[in-house]
Design a protein around this motif. Structure first.
Motif, PDB file in Angstrom:
ATOM      1  N   LEU A 106       0.827  -1.335   0.015  1.00 49.72           N
ATOM      2  CA  LEU A 106       0.024   0.037   0.003  1.00 49.72           C
ATOM      3  C   LEU A 106       0.704   1.220  -0.050  1.00 49.72           C
ATOM      4  O   LEU A 106       1.831   1.378   0.847  1.00 49.72           O
ATOM      5  CB  LEU A 106      -0.858   0.155   1.378  1.00 49.72           C
ATOM      6  N   THR A 107       0.645   2.109  -1.029  1.00 54.03           N
ATOM      7  CA  THR A 107       1.184   3.476  -0.862  1.00 54.03           C
ATOM      8  C   THR A 107       0.270   4.435  -0.733  1.00 54.03           C
ATOM      9  O   THR A 107      -0.828   4.594  -1.346  1.00 54.03           O
ATOM     10  CB  THR A 107       1.970   3.773  -2.158  1.00 54.03           C
ATOM     11  N   LEU A 108       0.338   5.138   0.260  1.00 50.03           N
ATOM     12  CA  LEU A 108      -0.640   6.513   0.726  1.00 50.03           C
ATOM     13  C   LEU A 108      -0.043   7.544   0.162  1.00 50.03           C
ATOM     14  O   LEU A 108       1.124   8.045   0.198  1.00 50.03           O
ATOM     15  CB  LEU A 108      -0.590   6.650   2.120  1.00 50.03           C
ATOM     16  N   LEU A 109      -0.738   8.301  -0.681  1.00 46.15           N
ATOM     17  CA  LEU A 109      -0.327   9.371  -1.945  1.00 46.15           C
ATOM     18  C   LEU A 109      -1.006  10.561  -1.518  1.00 46.15           C
ATOM     19  O   LEU A 109      -2.136  10.822  -0.995  1.00 46.15           O
ATOM     20  CB  LEU A 109      -0.646   8.959  -3.237  1.00 46.15           C
ATOM     21  N   HIS A 110      -0.212  11.824  -1.528  1.00 40.96           N
ATOM     22  CA  HIS A 110      -0.781  13.219  -1.575  1.00 40.96           C
ATOM     23  C   HIS A 110      -1.336  13.365  -2.941  1.00 40.96           C
ATOM     24  O   HIS A 110      -0.752  13.277  -3.785  1.00 40.96           O
ATOM     25  CB  HIS A 110      -0.089  14.147  -1.041  1.00 40.96           C
ATOM     26  N   THR A 111      -2.630  14.064  -2.898  1.00 42.74           N
ATOM     27  CA  THR A 111      -3.046  14.604  -4.140  1.00 42.74           C
ATOM     28  C   THR A 111      -3.950  15.996  -3.882  1.00 42.74           C
ATOM     29  O   THR A 111      -3.823  16.413  -2.852  1.00 42.74           O
ATOM     30  CB  THR A 111      -4.275  13.751  -4.828  1.00 42.74           C
ATOM     31  N   PRO A 152       4.065  11.972   0.359  1.00 49.12           N
ATOM     32  CA  PRO A 152       3.519  13.193   0.608  1.00 49.12           C
ATOM     33  C   PRO A 152       3.672  14.406  -0.701  1.00 49.12           C
ATOM     34  O   PRO A 152       3.159  15.426  -0.483  1.00 49.12           O
ATOM     35  CB  PRO A 152       4.179  13.559   1.771  1.00 49.12           C
ATOM     36  N   ARG A 153       4.535  13.872  -1.641  1.00 49.24           N
ATOM     37  CA  ARG A 153       4.739  14.777  -2.791  1.00 49.24           C
ATOM     38  C   ARG A 153       4.169  14.119  -4.058  1.00 49.24           C
ATOM     39  O   ARG A 153       4.946  13.298  -4.521  1.00 49.24           O
ATOM     40  CB  ARG A 153       6.124  15.291  -2.844  1.00 49.24           C
ATOM     41  N   PHE A 154       3.211  14.534  -4.682  1.00 49.43           N
ATOM     42  CA  PHE A 154       2.553  13.798  -5.950  1.00 49.43           C
ATOM     43  C   PHE A 154       3.511  13.768  -7.120  1.00 49.43           C
ATOM     44  O   PHE A 154       3.917  12.938  -7.833  1.00 49.43           O
ATOM     45  CB  PHE A 154       1.200  14.543  -6.273  1.00 49.43           C
ATOM     46  N   LYS A 155       3.989  14.997  -7.494  1.00 44.33           N
ATOM     47  CA  LYS A 155       4.794  15.221  -8.490  1.00 44.33           C
ATOM     48  C   LYS A 155       6.094  14.318  -8.796  1.00 44.33           C
ATOM     49  O   LYS A 155       6.488  13.529  -9.730  1.00 44.33           O
ATOM     50  CB  LYS A 155       5.083  16.429  -8.997  1.00 44.33           C
ATOM     51  N   PRO A 156       6.753  14.563  -7.651  1.00 44.86           N
ATOM     52  CA  PRO A 156       8.265  13.717  -7.621  1.00 44.86           C
ATOM     53  C   PRO A 156       7.933  12.162  -7.697  1.00 44.86           C
ATOM     54  O   PRO A 156       8.715  11.543  -8.282  1.00 44.86           O
ATOM     55  CB  PRO A 156       9.003  14.084  -6.279  1.00 44.86           C
ATOM     56  N   PHE A 157       6.773  11.820  -7.107  1.00 44.65           N
ATOM     57  CA  PHE A 157       6.415  10.359  -6.850  1.00 44.65           C
ATOM     58  C   PHE A 157       5.803   9.978  -8.263  1.00 44.65           C
ATOM     59  O   PHE A 157       6.514   8.915  -8.820  1.00 44.65           O
ATOM     60  CB  PHE A 157       5.377  10.120  -5.880  1.00 44.65           C
ATOM     61  N   ARG A 161       9.454   7.987  -9.066  1.00 44.18           N
ATOM     62  CA  ARG A 161       9.158   6.549  -8.679  1.00 44.18           C
ATOM     63  C   ARG A 161       8.456   5.855  -9.379  1.00 44.18           C
ATOM     64  O   ARG A 161       8.647   4.426  -9.688  1.00 44.18           O
ATOM     65  CB  ARG A 161       9.147   6.917  -7.192  1.00 44.18           C
ATOM     66  N   LEU A 162       7.102   6.265  -9.708  1.00 42.23           N
ATOM     67  CA  LEU A 162       6.116   5.186 -10.341  1.00 42.23           C
ATOM     68  C   LEU A 162       6.472   4.693 -11.584  1.00 42.23           C
ATOM     69  O   LEU A 162       6.096   3.385 -11.805  1.00 42.23           O
ATOM     70  CB  LEU A 162       4.710   6.162 -10.300  1.00 42.23           C
ATOM     71  N   PRO A 163       7.175   5.163 -12.411  1.00 46.70           N
ATOM     72  CA  PRO A 163       7.320   4.735 -13.808  1.00 46.70           C
ATOM     73  C   PRO A 163       8.173   3.071 -13.390  1.00 46.70           C
ATOM     74  O   PRO A 163       7.776   2.140 -14.173  1.00 46.70           O
ATOM     75  CB  PRO A 163       8.125   5.462 -14.502  1.00 46.70           C
ATOM     76  N   GLY A 164       9.136   3.066 -12.719  1.00 43.72           N
ATOM     77  CA  GLY A 164       9.678   1.856 -12.332  1.00 43.72           C
ATOM     78  C   GLY A 164       8.916   0.840 -11.302  1.00 43.72           C
ATOM     79  O   GLY A 164       9.121  -0.214 -11.647  1.00 43.72           O
ATOM     80  N   THR A 165       8.201   1.462 -10.495  1.00 44.08           N
ATOM     81  CA  THR A 165       7.159   0.494  -9.931  1.00 44.08           C
ATOM     82  C   THR A 165       6.259  -0.301 -10.755  1.00 44.08           C
ATOM     83  O   THR A 165       6.002  -1.449 -10.296  1.00 44.08           O
ATOM     84  CB  THR A 165       6.297   1.321  -8.902  1.00 44.08           C
ATOM     85  N   VAL A 207      -4.981  12.850 -13.438  1.00 44.60           N
ATOM     86  CA  VAL A 207      -5.663  12.034 -14.399  1.00 44.60           C
ATOM     87  C   VAL A 207      -4.517  12.061 -15.537  1.00 44.60           C
ATOM     88  O   VAL A 207      -4.265  10.810 -15.923  1.00 44.60           O
ATOM     89  CB  VAL A 207      -7.016  12.242 -14.819  1.00 44.60           C
ATOM     90  N   GLN A 208      -4.194  13.105 -16.072  1.00 43.73           N
ATOM     91  CA  GLN A 208      -3.494  13.079 -17.243  1.00 43.73           C
ATOM     92  C   GLN A 208      -1.964  12.581 -16.951  1.00 43.73           C
ATOM     93  O   GLN A 208      -1.551  11.801 -17.889  1.00 43.73           O
ATOM     94  CB  GLN A 208      -3.348  14.612 -17.731  1.00 43.73           C
ATOM     95  N   GLN A 209      -1.498  12.701 -15.721  1.00 40.27           N
ATOM     96  CA  GLN A 209      -0.282  12.163 -15.422  1.00 40.27           C
ATOM     97  C   GLN A 209      -0.437  10.858 -15.279  1.00 40.27           C
ATOM     98  O   GLN A 209       0.820  10.058 -15.801  1.00 40.27           O
ATOM     99  CB  GLN A 209       0.133  12.808 -14.000  1.00 40.27           C
ATOM    100  N   PHE A 210      -1.239  10.304 -14.620  1.00 40.20           N
ATOM    101  CA  PHE A 210      -1.304   8.733 -14.620  1.00 40.20           C
ATOM    102  C   PHE A 210      -1.579   8.135 -16.119  1.00 40.20           C
ATOM    103  O   PHE A 210      -0.968   7.172 -16.300  1.00 40.20           O
ATOM    104  CB  PHE A 210      -2.622   8.472 -13.935  1.00 40.20           C
ATOM    105  N   GLN A 211      -2.486   8.822 -17.018  1.00 47.26           N
ATOM    106  CA  GLN A 211      -2.631   8.318 -18.106  1.00 47.26           C
ATOM    107  C   GLN A 211      -1.469   8.170 -19.111  1.00 47.26           C
ATOM    108  O   GLN A 211      -1.100   7.242 -19.795  1.00 47.26           O
ATOM    109  CB  GLN A 211      -3.830   8.882 -18.871  1.00 47.26           C
ATOM    110  N   ALA A 212      -0.553   9.263 -18.687  1.00 43.52           N
ATOM    111  CA  ALA A 212       0.749   9.448 -19.490  1.00 43.52           C
ATOM    112  C   ALA A 212       1.622   8.203 -19.256  1.00 43.52           C
ATOM    113  O   ALA A 212       2.411   7.890 -19.906  1.00 43.52           O
ATOM    114  CB  ALA A 212       1.284  10.728 -19.277  1.00 43.52           C
ATOM    115  N   LEU A 213       1.466   7.662 -18.362  1.00 39.30           N
ATOM    116  CA  LEU A 213       2.342   6.628 -17.874  1.00 39.30           C
ATOM    117  C   LEU A 213       1.706   5.253 -18.381  1.00 39.30           C
ATOM    118  O   LEU A 213       2.381   4.203 -18.136  1.00 39.30           O
ATOM    119  CB  LEU A 213       2.380   6.616 -16.269  1.00 39.30           C
TER     120      LEU A 213
END
Length: 239
Positions: A106-111, A152-157, A161-165, A207-213
């Motif tokens: 589980l990852t708790l994420l800031h948005t 706690p920081r959406f953009k850096p994550f 980090r998320l692309p490799g995850t 939404v756009q950032q997630f879809q871009a990945l």
């Protein structure tokens, strides 16, 4: 409590366990109404499930003889859950549901729609999080604690980090009105990353950032659900 979940701190070698905390003792006294000589289903944290015989039950201590711990816990979901940090009261219920359903990562994420004050909540203390996860495991007769990390920081994550995850995962974005209806019955041998937003959902930029990945948009229909309800509904349909 469908399982008495033991920890290493409870163990008294070679084959005894002694519990002292008020929550489990209260359950033994008031719910199980246990008495010396009874056998109960127990599990060892991050180990197996088995049986133990209650030797003593006092107000401040319960002593068990561990008979065996040779049954494996139920299989985990092949899922990494990204959850926008809920408000504290909702977080507690969500953690219990997540553990019960078999999520192990589980990852708790800031948005944008997560209040910054939520990150200061006492509910984020490690001992509080573990307590809620243990309640969920006891409900499900599971023993494997989920891992929880904070972003706690959406953009850096999402950029670093998320692309490799998500490499090798099917990536799904749960958001009302986006994409297709939530799929059903995904294979248990195919890993999935699922992102669930806060009440009010993700903002368009997110939404756009997630879809871009490569995240696929999914939804549960026209109704807007509370976070803890959405988590259970999505996991039930996916797996």
């Amino acid at each position: 409590m469908n399982l008495l979940l033991l920890t290493r701190d409870d163990l008294v070698p070679p084959d005894r366990a002694c519990i002292h905390d008020s929550r489990r003792l209260r359950h033994l006294h008031e719910i199980h109404r246990a008495s010396a000589g009874e056998e109960l289903t127990v599990g060892m944290t991050d180990k197996g499930i088995g049986r133990a015989r209650l030797l003593e039950l006092e107000k401040d201590c319960a002593v068990f003889e561990i008979l065996h711990l040779d049954t494996p816990p139920p299989p985990p979901l092949p899922l990494h859950l990204l959850l926008a940090l809920p408000r504290p009261r909702m977080l507690a219920r969500s953690l219990e549901n997540i553990a019960t359903m078999g999520v192990k990562r589980l990852t708790l994420l800031h948005t944008a729609r997560v209040e910054k004050s939520y990150w200061q909540s006492p509910e984020l203390q490690p001992e509080r999080i573990e307590a809620h996860l243990r309640l969920g495991l006891e409900q499900a007769r599971d023993t494997i604690l989920p891992t929880v990390d904070f972003q706690p920081r959406f953009k850096p994550f999402i950029e670093d980090r998320l692309p490799g995850t998500i490499a090798g995962h099917r990536a799904l974005l749960a958001h009302p009105g986006v994409g297709e209806s939530c799929p059903r019955g995904l294979p248990m041998d195919s890993p999935v990353t699922l992102a669930i937003g806060p009440e009010g959902g993700f903002i368009p930029y997110e939404v756009q950032q997630f879809q871009a990945l490569g995240f696929e948009g999914i939804h549960l229909g026209p109704r807007i659900l509370r976070v803890e309800t959405a988590v259970v509904s999505l996991l039930s349909r996916l797996f």
